[in-house]
Write an enzyme that holds these catalytic residues in place. Sequence first.
Site, PDB file in Angstrom:
ATOM      1  N   TYR A  25      44.697  34.611  47.668  1.00  0.00           N
ATOM      2  CA  TYR A  25      44.021  35.047  46.428  1.00  0.00           C
ATOM      3  C   TYR A  25      44.528  34.259  45.223  1.00  0.00           C
ATOM      4  O   TYR A  25      44.960  34.855  44.235  1.00  0.00           O
ATOM      5  CB  TYR A  25      44.280  36.536  46.169  1.00  0.00           C
ATOM      6  CG  TYR A  25      43.875  37.475  47.274  1.00  0.00           C
ATOM      7  CD1 TYR A  25      42.566  37.527  47.732  1.00  0.00           C
ATOM      8  CD2 TYR A  25      44.806  38.334  47.849  1.00  0.00           C
ATOM      9  CE1 TYR A  25      42.189  38.405  48.733  1.00  0.00           C
ATOM     10  CE2 TYR A  25      44.437  39.209  48.858  1.00  0.00           C
ATOM     11  CZ  TYR A  25      43.126  39.241  49.291  1.00  0.00           C
ATOM     12  OH  TYR A  25      42.761  40.115  50.270  1.00  0.00           O
ATOM     13  N   TYR A 153      36.582  48.478  50.036  1.00  0.00           N
ATOM     14  CA  TYR A 153      37.233  47.254  50.526  1.00  0.00           C
ATOM     15  C   TYR A 153      37.652  47.479  51.968  1.00  0.00           C
ATOM     16  O   TYR A 153      38.323  48.458  52.278  1.00  0.00           O
ATOM     17  CB  TYR A 153      38.471  46.898  49.683  1.00  0.00           C
ATOM     18  CG  TYR A 153      39.195  45.697  50.252  1.00  0.00           C
ATOM     19  CD1 TYR A 153      38.765  44.403  49.986  1.00  0.00           C
ATOM     20  CD2 TYR A 153      40.286  45.857  51.114  1.00  0.00           C
ATOM     21  CE1 TYR A 153      39.389  43.304  50.543  1.00  0.00           C
ATOM     22  CE2 TYR A 153      40.923  44.760  51.676  1.00  0.00           C
ATOM     23  CZ  TYR A 153      40.478  43.484  51.396  1.00  0.00           C
ATOM     24  OH  TYR A 153      41.090  42.403  51.955  1.00  0.00           O
ATOM     25  N   ASP A 247      38.195  54.236  57.210  1.00  0.00           N
ATOM     26  CA  ASP A 247      39.187  53.168  57.131  1.00  0.00           C
ATOM     27  C   ASP A 247      40.389  53.730  56.376  1.00  0.00           C
ATOM     28  O   ASP A 247      40.378  53.820  55.152  1.00  0.00           O
ATOM     29  CB  ASP A 247      38.554  51.964  56.420  1.00  0.00           C
ATOM     30  CG  ASP A 247      39.531  50.810  56.236  1.00  0.00           C
ATOM     31  OD1 ASP A 247      40.735  50.987  56.509  1.00  0.00           O
ATOM     32  OD2 ASP A 247      39.072  49.734  55.797  1.00  0.00           O
ATOM     33  N   LYS A 276      48.362  48.988  57.574  1.00  0.00           N
ATOM     34  CA  LYS A 276      49.402  48.784  56.548  1.00  0.00           C
ATOM     35  C   LYS A 276      50.766  49.473  56.781  1.00  0.00           C
ATOM     36  O   LYS A 276      51.727  48.806  57.082  1.00  0.00           O
ATOM     37  CB  LYS A 276      48.827  49.150  55.190  1.00  0.00           C
ATOM     38  CG  LYS A 276      47.731  48.148  54.786  1.00  0.00           C
ATOM     39  CD  LYS A 276      47.607  47.984  53.320  1.00  0.00           C
ATOM     40  CE  LYS A 276      46.888  46.720  52.956  1.00  0.00           C
ATOM     41  NZ  LYS A 276      45.415  46.808  53.003  1.00  0.00           N
TER      42      LYS A 276
HETATM   43  C1  LIG Z   1      44.281  46.011  53.401  1.00  0.00           C
HETATM   44  C2  LIG Z   1      43.076  46.689  53.872  1.00  0.00           C
HETATM   45  C3  LIG Z   1      42.273  46.135  54.886  1.00  0.00           C
HETATM   46  C4  LIG Z   1      42.549  44.785  55.484  1.00  0.00           C
HETATM   47  O1  LIG Z   1      43.765  44.726  56.156  1.00  0.00           O
HETATM   48  P1  LIG Z   1      44.429  43.297  56.476  1.00  0.00           P
HETATM   49  O2  LIG Z   1      45.633  43.628  57.260  1.00  0.00           O
HETATM   50  O3  LIG Z   1      44.733  42.675  55.145  1.00  0.00           O
HETATM   51  O4  LIG Z   1      43.430  42.515  57.236  1.00  0.00           O
HETATM   52  C5  LIG Z   1      41.167  46.854  55.307  1.00  0.00           C
HETATM   53  N1  LIG Z   1      40.874  48.052  54.774  1.00  0.00           N
HETATM   54  C6  LIG Z   1      41.619  48.611  53.820  1.00  0.00           C
HETATM   55  C7  LIG Z   1      41.253  49.962  53.292  1.00  0.00           C
HETATM   56  C8  LIG Z   1      42.729  47.944  53.319  1.00  0.00           C
HETATM   57  O5  LIG Z   1      43.460  48.499  52.341  1.00  0.00           O
END
Ligand SMILES: *Cc1c(COP(=O)(O)O)cnc(C)c1O
Length: 435
Positions: A25, A153, A247, A276
């Site tokens: 980024y 996202y 997600d 994460k």
């Molecule tokens: C960070 C994130 C992703 C992507 O994860 P990466 O490990 O960076 O590929 C997808 N969805 C959400 C909600 C995120 O916060």
Amino acid sequence: MTAHYLERAGPDWLVAGARHVWRPYCQMKTARPPLPVVATRGSRLILDDGRELVDGLASWWTACHGYNHPHIAGAIRDQLERMPHVMFGGLAHEPAYRLARRLANLLPGDLNHAFFAESGSVSVEIAMKMALQFHINQGREGRTRFLSFRGGYHGDTLATMTVCDPEEGMHSLFSGVMPSQVIADLPVDAASEAALDAVLAQRGGEIAAILTEPLVQGAGGMLFHSPQVLRTLRRLADKHGVLLIFDEIFTGFGRTGTLFAMQAAGVEPDIVTLSKALTGGTLPLSVAVASTRVFEAFWSDDAGAALMHGPTYMGNALACAAANASLDLFEAGAWRADVARVSAALAAGLEPVRTAPGVVDVRVLGAIGVVEFDAPVAVGALCDAFAAEGAWIRPMGRTVYLTPAFTTPDADLAILTAAIREVVSAGGVEGNGGV
Ligand SMILES: *Cc1c(COP(=O)(O)O)cnc(C)c1O
């Protein structure tokens, strides 16, 4: 190559390697140099010049128990001695099988079937692929699209970009490259709920799944919505015969105050993605966990009904050992009081900036504190200003936010919020987003 704009100061490895590393980024020509980190400890980053910064972000929301937690480090060390990795095709190992069973027990409902991968984006891709094939395997044709939401996202890979907010800066360049999805407003009130119902009535036959981040849209702007929204989504998904994917890559593992954000609503999706904080910020690992209904659509005598996916490092044993150790810490339970403590400190510490110039909102949920401005902020200049106050805080879009480790001591939380109060009240935070 003219490299005059690359790093000229700092440790030798930074200067020598700078022209060879492509940063994330980042417009590298104009960006400030990255801060060289040589060690981490608890809630702190230790820089090459000996300075210590309190980490306000827990390294992109991963290091929920703080850095170098001895229990996680010990589990990784033990696993390293025995077996760092073996392929997951045709072979099995205890750390992954134990982790899958523990996740099934922790997740509500019958989210019982874990498919491992290495990054959040890939787990979202897998969830999308599961949803498409769920319908195909049952002979329903034409359900080839996804419905997702403004402000969302879900990752940076090609397919996940298509379900992110389409106007959001990170991916707008690529509109038209990939199939377009149906992007709607979250059903936050009667009007938006009716609009979503109408879109699904009209286009439901094309849609495989609804995809959303429950309670908090993270990278899209740290936008909060009420648990009621998730109940509405569950109801509309069932009404129109589409799957529901949550997600929880950002919200999972205590960040919003419950172990999983969905638990605040008492709603279960058909598939959930986690990553994460899964390994407590130590090793890359992600998982798409499917409900029994989804799993059973693949359970067949027909080889063609199988899910044809298998990342090389799938179920990496080191990462699974780290995740199991992180789950031990969650099971011990101290995180609940810690998240409440962090939450109170963020709320009290950020409240005074509500009246500062340009600030349109201050909001806190769990261990997430957000100051929102009326325009994009100057990310690079602000990072420098926060670092001068002893804090590592990297703003995003129109927000300056804190997502610290749950174990951050009170004194370090005070450094984080004081840095924001200091820098915001000095003014001049607005910029062009930038890097
Ligand atoms: C960070 C994130 C992703 C992507 O994860 P990466 O490990 O960076 O590929 C997808 N969805 C959400 C909600 C995120 O916060």
